[in-house]
Motif scaffolding. Structure first.
Motif, mmCIF file in Angstrom:
data_model
loop_
_atom_site.group_PDB
_atom_site.id
_atom_site.type_symbol
_atom_site.label_atom_id
_atom_site.label_comp_id
_atom_site.label_asym_id
_atom_site.label_seq_id
_atom_site.Cartn_x
_atom_site.Cartn_y
_atom_site.Cartn_z
ATOM 1 N N PRO A 9 0.837 -1.208 0.000
ATOM 2 C CA PRO A 9 0.000 0.000 0.000
ATOM 3 C C PRO A 9 0.866 1.250 0.000
ATOM 4 C CG PRO A 9 0.009 -1.007 2.177
ATOM 5 C CD PRO A 9 0.707 -1.967 1.263
ATOM 6 N N ALA A 10 0.313 2.306 -0.609
ATOM 7 C CA ALA A 10 1.039 3.571 -0.660
ATOM 8 C C ALA A 10 0.976 4.318 0.661
ATOM 9 C CB ALA A 10 0.470 4.447 -1.772
ATOM 10 N N GLY A 11 0.093 3.884 1.522
ATOM 11 C CA GLY A 11 -0.039 4.540 2.812
ATOM 12 C C GLY A 11 -1.355 4.174 3.456
ATOM 13 N N VAL A 12 -1.624 4.773 4.603
ATOM 14 C CA VAL A 12 -2.874 4.562 5.318
ATOM 15 C C VAL A 12 -3.594 5.903 5.386
ATOM 16 C CG1 VAL A 12 -3.927 3.921 7.507
ATOM 17 C CG2 VAL A 12 -1.935 2.658 6.664
ATOM 18 N N CYS A 13 -4.867 5.885 4.989
ATOM 19 C CA CYS A 13 -5.639 7.128 4.988
ATOM 20 C C CYS A 13 -5.806 7.642 6.412
ATOM 21 C CB CYS A 13 -6.999 6.895 4.339
ATOM 22 S SG CYS A 13 -8.066 8.361 4.362
ATOM 23 N N ALA A 14 -5.466 8.913 6.634
ATOM 24 C CA ALA A 14 -5.562 9.496 7.973
ATOM 25 C C ALA A 14 -7.002 9.662 8.421
ATOM 26 C CB ALA A 14 -4.855 10.861 7.998
ATOM 27 N N ALA A 15 -7.956 9.585 7.484
ATOM 28 C CA ALA A 15 -9.359 9.759 7.847
ATOM 29 C C ALA A 15 -10.042 8.435 8.148
ATOM 30 C CB ALA A 15 -10.096 10.495 6.734
ATOM 31 N N CYS A 16 -9.955 7.471 7.193
ATOM 32 C CA CYS A 16 -10.668 6.194 7.378
ATOM 33 C C CYS A 16 -9.780 5.100 7.945
ATOM 34 C CB CYS A 16 -11.271 5.743 6.050
ATOM 35 S SG CYS A 16 -10.038 5.265 4.793
ATOM 36 N N ARG A 17 -8.455 5.355 8.047
ATOM 37 C CA ARG A 17 -7.485 4.418 8.622
ATOM 38 C C ARG A 17 -7.358 3.132 7.807
ATOM 39 N NH1 ARG A 17 -4.532 7.528 10.670
ATOM 40 N NH2 ARG A 17 -3.435 5.716 11.539
ATOM 41 N N LYS A 18 -7.657 3.180 6.502
ATOM 42 C CA LYS A 18 -7.522 2.001 5.648
ATOM 43 C C LYS A 18 -6.388 2.218 4.662
ATOM 44 C CE LYS A 18 -12.246 0.377 6.046
ATOM 45 N NZ LYS A 18 -13.478 -0.044 5.338
ATOM 46 N N PRO A 19 -5.770 1.095 4.192
ATOM 47 C CA PRO A 19 -4.646 1.226 3.254
ATOM 48 C C PRO A 19 -5.078 1.939 1.978
ATOM 49 C CG PRO A 19 -4.764 -0.996 4.133
ATOM 50 C CD PRO A 19 -6.042 -0.317 4.537
ATOM 51 N N ILE A 20 -4.100 2.620 1.383
ATOM 52 C CA ILE A 20 -4.336 3.351 0.143
ATOM 53 C C ILE A 20 -3.450 2.742 -0.925
ATOM 54 C CG2 ILE A 20 -4.382 5.606 -0.966
ATOM 55 C CD1 ILE A 20 -4.322 6.863 1.812
ATOM 56 N N ALA A 21 -4.071 2.370 -2.060
ATOM 57 C CA ALA A 21 -3.302 1.844 -3.182
ATOM 58 C C ALA A 21 -3.158 2.927 -4.234
ATOM 59 C CB ALA A 21 -3.993 0.616 -3.772
ATOM 60 N N GLY A 22 -1.992 3.076 -4.798
ATOM 61 C CA GLY A 22 -1.783 4.082 -5.832
ATOM 62 C C GLY A 22 -0.474 4.799 -5.639
ATOM 63 N N LYS A 23 -0.257 5.761 -6.482
ATOM 64 C CA LYS A 23 0.956 6.565 -6.406
ATOM 65 C C LYS A 23 0.720 7.763 -5.492
ATOM 66 C CE LYS A 23 2.342 5.417 -11.120
ATOM 67 N NZ LYS A 23 2.650 5.983 -12.443
ATOM 68 N N VAL A 24 1.730 8.092 -4.750
ATOM 69 C CA VAL A 24 1.621 9.201 -3.817
ATOM 70 C C VAL A 24 1.941 10.510 -4.526
ATOM 71 C CG1 VAL A 24 2.445 10.192 -1.661
ATOM 72 C CG2 VAL A 24 2.230 7.712 -1.893
ATOM 73 N N SER A 25 1.049 11.459 -4.380
ATOM 74 C CA SER A 25 1.318 12.807 -4.894
ATOM 75 C C SER A 25 1.433 13.746 -3.705
ATOM 76 C CB SER A 25 0.177 13.274 -5.798
ATOM 77 O OG SER A 25 0.186 12.554 -7.002
ATOM 78 N N PRO A 26 2.643 14.167 -3.385
ATOM 79 C CA PRO A 26 2.798 15.035 -2.203
ATOM 80 C C PRO A 26 2.192 16.406 -2.428
ATOM 81 C CG PRO A 26 4.851 14.891 -3.403
ATOM 82 C CD PRO A 26 3.908 13.921 -4.073
ATOM 83 N N ARG A 27 1.642 16.951 -1.375
ATOM 84 C CA ARG A 27 1.164 18.336 -1.390
ATOM 85 C C ARG A 27 2.342 19.256 -1.099
ATOM 86 N NH1 ARG A 27 -4.464 18.485 -0.595
ATOM 87 N NH2 ARG A 27 -4.265 20.703 -1.038
ATOM 88 N N ARG A 28 2.436 20.363 -1.838
ATOM 89 C CA ARG A 28 3.497 21.328 -1.585
ATOM 90 C C ARG A 28 3.055 22.304 -0.517
ATOM 91 N NH1 ARG A 28 4.498 24.716 -5.092
ATOM 92 N NH2 ARG A 28 2.844 24.373 -6.619
#
Length: 349
Positions: A89-108
């Motif tokens: 997983p690309a990370g865990v969603c800070a809102a729903c606490r579930k894994p996130i699949a996909g590419k990470v696009s950082p916020r500037r």
């Protein structure tokens, strides 16, 4: 004719193993790892996005859509692992606490101050990072109104994200004039904050320039209006007194305005005479009072003689013909002139 050849090196049948041997399956062609991982990311991202979108829609169904999609993702992950492809997983969603699949696009984050707007990620991404965390795009929402923030700028306060309108309404300083939030330049004056265009003279409405302002009862005024409204007025010209002044007759005066009311001459001797709240020189004071000697035309101070409604210094009360001293009760008048009795008789009888 031809004869069958015999391979003398072949093993006898009795020497062959009796254990059945599985026929190997042909290997599937595998994509290079980087391309496979890229396609997997895209596939998982689409499923993950659909999962989070349908989570709410499936709440009333007999089989929750979220559960179905979870099973689909688990099955897909196992199948890919059998092919030697590991999906992380690309990370865990800070809102729903579930894994996130996909590419990470950082916020500037262009700046640390809380009022600085943060830039949204590309809309094609199914994963974004903001505030040091990862999110499903649809879960990164305004803490006040719930509007999604993945496609536009947002503002941060206390570790939470806000849309522009809610941030300004909740945290921006308020203008003392219009009470609205100040979104850009803030002017601070009189212990309050103002929109620059709303900080103007309380009397004429003129915005203050380089000359600044003057304050009265908590309100700002331009110099001209402040002096006209609140500065002490000269008793002579009724204009505001701003520089040197004199205080006399319970009023203030410009030095050049404190002169005799009648002849406009200054009081060089340092003294003046007051009549009905106005200053006079000695001569014009006595003229107003009727205390000018009819004989010499000068003010009478001290002893005086009154005759025929006129005042005289004692030494100036004389016969107009013989210039002899007159005595009250022993004179006669003719054409505003005083005569002793002998001269009067001689001239007019």
């Amino acid at each position: 004719g031809a004869s069958l050849g015999v391979d003398s090196t072949a093993c006898p049948l009795s020497a062959m193993s009796s254990t059945p041997v599985r026929v190997p399956k042909p290997l599937l062609p595998s994509l290079p790892r980087t391309e496979a991982a890229s396609q997997l990311d895209e596939l998982l991202a689409d499923l993950g996005h659909t999962q989070s979108k349908l989570a709410a829609a499936g709440q009333g169904a007999e089989v929750p859509a979220e559960s179905v999609l979870d099973n689909m993702l688990d099955s897909l992950t196992r199948d890919l692992q059998e092919l030697g492809i590991t999906a992380a997983p690309a990370g865990v969603c800070a809102a729903c606490r579930k894994p996130i699949a996909g590419k990470v696009s950082p916020r500037r984050h262009p700046g640390h101050p809380p009022r600085a707007a943060l830039t949204a990620p590309a809309s094609s991404s199914q994963v974004l990072t903001a505030l040091g965390k990862t999110w499903h795009p649809e879960h990164f929402t305004c803490a006040q109104c719930g509007r999604e923030l993945d496609k536009g700028p947002f503002f941060e306060q206390g570790g939470r994200a806000f849309c522009e309108e809610d941030y300004h309404q909740a945290f921006s300083p308020r203008c003392a004039y219009c009470a609205g939030p100040i979104r850009q330049k803030v002017l601070t004056a009189l212990e309050q904050t103002w929109h620059p265009e709303h900080f103007f003279c309380a009397h004429c409405g003129k915005v203050f320039g380089d000359e600044g302002f003057l304050e009265r009862n908590g309100k700002p005024y331009c110099h001209q209006d402040f002096l006209a409204l609140f500065a002490p007025k000269c008793q002579g010209c009724e204009r505001p007194v701003m520089g040197n002044y004199l205080s006399a007759l319970q009023a203030v005066w410009h030095t050049e305005c404190f002169v005799c009311t009648e002849c406009l001459t200054g009081f060089s001797g340092g003294s003046f005479f007051e009549l009905e709240g106005r200053p006079y020189c000695e001569l014009h004071f006595h003229q107003r009072q009727g205390t000018i000697c009819h004989g010499c035309g000068r003010p009478v101070s001290g002893r005086c003689i009154t005759a025929a409604g006129r005042k005289y210094h004692p030494e100036h009360f004389i016969c107009s013909y013989c210039m002899g001293q007159l005595h009250k009760g022993t004179y006669s008048e003719c054409r505003d002139k005083m005569y002793c009795q002998p001269c009067y008789d001689k001239l007019f009888l």
